[in-house]
Design an enzyme around this catalytic site. Structure first.
Site, PDB file in Angstrom:
ATOM      1  N   SER A  83      11.811   1.696   3.474  1.00  0.00           N
ATOM      2  CA  SER A  83      11.230   2.932   2.954  1.00  0.00           C
ATOM      3  C   SER A  83      11.695   3.222   1.542  1.00  0.00           C
ATOM      4  O   SER A  83      10.963   3.836   0.758  1.00  0.00           O
ATOM      5  CB  SER A  83      11.638   4.113   3.844  1.00  0.00           C
ATOM      6  OG  SER A  83      10.808   4.227   4.955  1.00  0.00           O
ATOM      7  N   ASP A  92      11.780   9.212  -0.638  1.00  0.00           N
ATOM      8  CA  ASP A  92      10.672   8.695  -1.446  1.00  0.00           C
ATOM      9  C   ASP A  92      10.592   9.396  -2.798  1.00  0.00           C
ATOM     10  O   ASP A  92      10.469   8.762  -3.854  1.00  0.00           O
ATOM     11  CB  ASP A  92       9.354   8.874  -0.698  1.00  0.00           C
ATOM     12  CG  ASP A  92       9.227   7.994   0.528  1.00  0.00           C
ATOM     13  OD1 ASP A  92      10.031   7.053   0.658  1.00  0.00           O
ATOM     14  OD2 ASP A  92       8.340   8.254   1.357  1.00  0.00           O
ATOM     15  N   GLU A 135      12.678  10.893   5.089  1.00  0.00           N
ATOM     16  CA  GLU A 135      11.704   9.987   4.472  1.00  0.00           C
ATOM     17  C   GLU A 135      11.122  10.588   3.212  1.00  0.00           C
ATOM     18  O   GLU A 135      11.076   9.948   2.154  1.00  0.00           O
ATOM     19  CB  GLU A 135      10.589   9.678   5.472  1.00  0.00           C
ATOM     20  CG  GLU A 135       9.503   8.765   4.933  1.00  0.00           C
ATOM     21  CD  GLU A 135      10.056   7.396   4.602  1.00  0.00           C
ATOM     22  OE1 GLU A 135      10.251   7.112   3.400  1.00  0.00           O
ATOM     23  OE2 GLU A 135      10.323   6.639   5.539  1.00  0.00           O
TER      24      GLU A 135
END
Length: 624
Positions: A433, A237, A233
């Site tokens: 995400s 990002d 994650e």
């Protein structure tokens, strides 16, 4: 009364979700930290009117008397105050478990299956604080949210894209790269290593951004331990946002995965100096897994961020219309369901990476349990005004009206996913995400192109778009389903308004800023109009309202002829440009409102200011 202390019930504090089957006692000397949220000093700020940080703190931060009362009361009861953030209305406290349980009326225990601390029932606060404290968060330290990444079997990956490929597909605005802006990213676990970032950006042939890690509530950047989860994650990002806005500064806020940690990270990011252009959030949970007090506190923090000029992007979920709820009913994901977050849905994309030419783009749905874009209708938030005419359905099953999710979309299907590097290995990852940092980077580049903070972007994105129509700056996604909801012409509960056409969005937003402000040609020697009603011709009466509300402090009154009264002004649809100088009580307020509407101040003196709007019109404000 709790252990001899008179308490006042704390509204909305009931525990959400399912309680563990059995618990064990919590040692009374266990040290616990919690976050106490204070009330607003007055009316909520208008999230469409951007305020400088100092002005926001003065007008909307915690009242000094409230801070003094809360801190003195808690210290007197044996609670330690760790820090106070008046602008964010937060007080961080710590103490023994038995002390905090007594002060906040908490029933605390331990879940032996996980080792997490749990609480049961409602909370309370000392009676003296009953009207001042609105939430107490962090007493329960079970994970509040989960990541929104999705990984496909490598054999199922049909194609993949670098962020630079997607900049072509979505036509990110030329001449922008995030220079002078900051992107904040909220993470509730995992970490990144600089070696990964250096290798990734070098592989793309670019110099990446400066990336800084900030620890919140004792959390820290801890890379290399969870490549298939939190590390994936975090790197996704940073790499997506950093590649798409390589000249922006990227600040990653690491916080504990609790309701308090989530709130504190968002608040710290929003109130940072310099104020970020965008905050990217790729963590979430079904709305009904949040206590009402936590949901309200985080929604208010995002509203505050918008007022400070920050675009908050949030992943809409990766489990279709059920959001992985065990009842298999329809559920919207929070914080994406907040009207103050730009909710980001997902697509399956087939395109030529070299040219950006799109063959097809449809709703991401790989089947039950295999990943699909979140989306639906909120049970917690009503339909916001800017979605009123867009065709948001009532919730499937319940028939209840609510905020529609998502607002926007981009590719999220891991079988057509993002090329990233995680813990020393190249990978292809998807999920909404990835869409949140993509839109955060786009918002940052739009901010750069327009030269002004954007804040709550949705009213300008939706504008006057009606049900079934395509909003300016978007490519509509009309095929596919996320379970209970299907895509179709215009906004839908799978992909929102659609996917971006970045260059067209710049044009649309410039137009909305011009339409949202008076179109006036005012010579320096023009007439000064004061005292009586002033008729002002505007391109779009509805879009002009935020500016005139900010200038006058008055609520609009609509008339049958299409005009709107706002204080001493009568807004009428533009038929001809009007040359007047407008008299205001406070030039600073006027300047702030003009800039928030998308204009710029050309000249400012103690007697007046000259401002230009994006369409080139120049007008004057004076105090006499």
């Amino acid at each position: 009364m709790h252990n001899g202390l008179t308490l006042s019930a704390l509204a909305g504090s009931a525990v959400a979700g399912t309680a563990p089957a059995a618990t064990t006692a919590l040692a009374p000397d266990t040290r616990i930290e919690a976050t106490v949220v204070l009330r607003r000093p007055g009316a909520a700020p208008d999230p469409t009117a951007v305020l400088p940080a100092a002005d926001f703190a003065a007008a909307h931060g915690a009242a000094p008397d409230d801070v003094a009362l809360v801190t003195s009361t808690l210290v007197g009861l044996g609670v330690q105050v760790l820090w106070v953030q008046p602008a964010a209305r937060l007080v961080r406290v710590a103490g023994r478990a038995d002390v905090l349980a007594s002060v906040f009326g908490a029933d605390l225990a331990v879940d032996p299956a996980t080792g997490f601390r749990v609480r049961r029932g409602d909370l309370a606060v000392p009676a003296a604080l009953g009207d001042v404290v609105t939430a107490v968060l962090g007493l329960d330290d079970r994970p509040q949210a989960r990541t929104r990444t999705s990984t496909a079997d490598p054999r199922a990956v049909s194609t993949s894209y670098s962020p630079l490929d997607l900049a072509k597909v979505y036509d990110f605005p030329a001449g922008t790269d995030g220079t002078g802006r900051t992107i904040a990213i909220v993470e509730l676990g995992g970490g990144f290593g600089q070696d990964d970032l250096d290798a990734y950006f070098s592989g793309l042939g670019i110099t990446g951004p400066t990336v800084t890690a900030v620890g919140v509530d004792g959390a820290a950047n801890v890379p290399g331990k969870d490549p298939d989860g939190a590390d994936g994650e975090v790197l996704l990002d940073i790499e997506v946002a950093g590649a798409l806005a390589p000249k922006a500064a990227v600040v990653v806020y690491f916080a504990p995965n609790t309701d308090a940690g989530f709130l504190d990270a968002v608040s710290q990011a929003a109130h940072a100096s310099p104020t970020p252009a965008a905050i990217s959030i790729s963590w979430g949970q079904s709305e009904d897994e949040w206590s009402e007090q936590a949901r309200t506190a985080l929604d208010q923090a995002m509203a505050d961020a918008a007022t400070l000029g920050v675009v908050v992007t949030a992943a809409a979920g990766d489990d279709g219309s059920t959001d992985r709820a065990t009842d298999q009913g329809v559920h919207a994901d929070f914080p994406a369901s907040s009207p103050h977050a730009l909710a980001c849905g997902g697509t399956n994309l087939v395109a030529d990476p070299s040219s950006g030419t799109v063959t097809s783009e449809t709703v991401w749905n790989n089947g039950v349990g295999k990943g699909a874009t979140g989306g639906g209708v909120s049970d917690a938030f009503p339909v916001p005004s800017w979605q009123a005419g867009i065709g948001v359905p009532t919730a499937s099953g319940s028939g209840k009206a609510g905020r529609g999710v998502p607002d926007v979309a981009a590719v999220a299907d891991p079988t057509t996913g993002y090329q990233v590097r995680v813990d020393g290995k190249d990978a292809v990852i998807g999920g909404t995400s990835a869409v949140a940092p993509l839109w955060a980077a786009l918002a940052t580049r739009l901010t750069q192109a327009l030269g002004t903070p954007l804040g709550l972007l949705q009213p300008r994105l939706y504008g006057s778009t009606t049900a079934g129509a395509v909003a300016p700056g978007f490519r509509d996604i009309t095929a596919g389903t996320n379970g209970a909801y299907s895509a179709g012409p215009g906004w839908d509960a799978c992909t929102g308004l659609g996917v971006p056409v970045g260059s067209a969005l710049v044009t649309a937003l410039r137009g909305s800023a011009a339409a949202g402000s008076p179109v006036l040609l005012v010579p320096r020697t023009g007439p000064v109009v004061s005292g009586s009603r002033v008729r002002v011709a505007v391109d779009d009466v509805v879009a002009a309202l935020p500016l005139y509300r900010a200038l006058t402090g008055a609520e609009p009154v609509r008339r049958d002829d299409g005009s709107v009264d706002v204080g001493t002004f009568v807004l009428v649809p533009r038929g001809a440009r009007e040359g007047v100088t407008l008299v205001v009580d406070d030039l600073r307020v006027a300047a702030t409102a003009v800039v928030a509407a998308g204009g710029s101040v050309l000249e400012e003196t103690s007697a007046g200011l000259v401002a230009r709007h994006p369409d080139g019109a120049v007008f004057t404000y004076a105090t006499a």
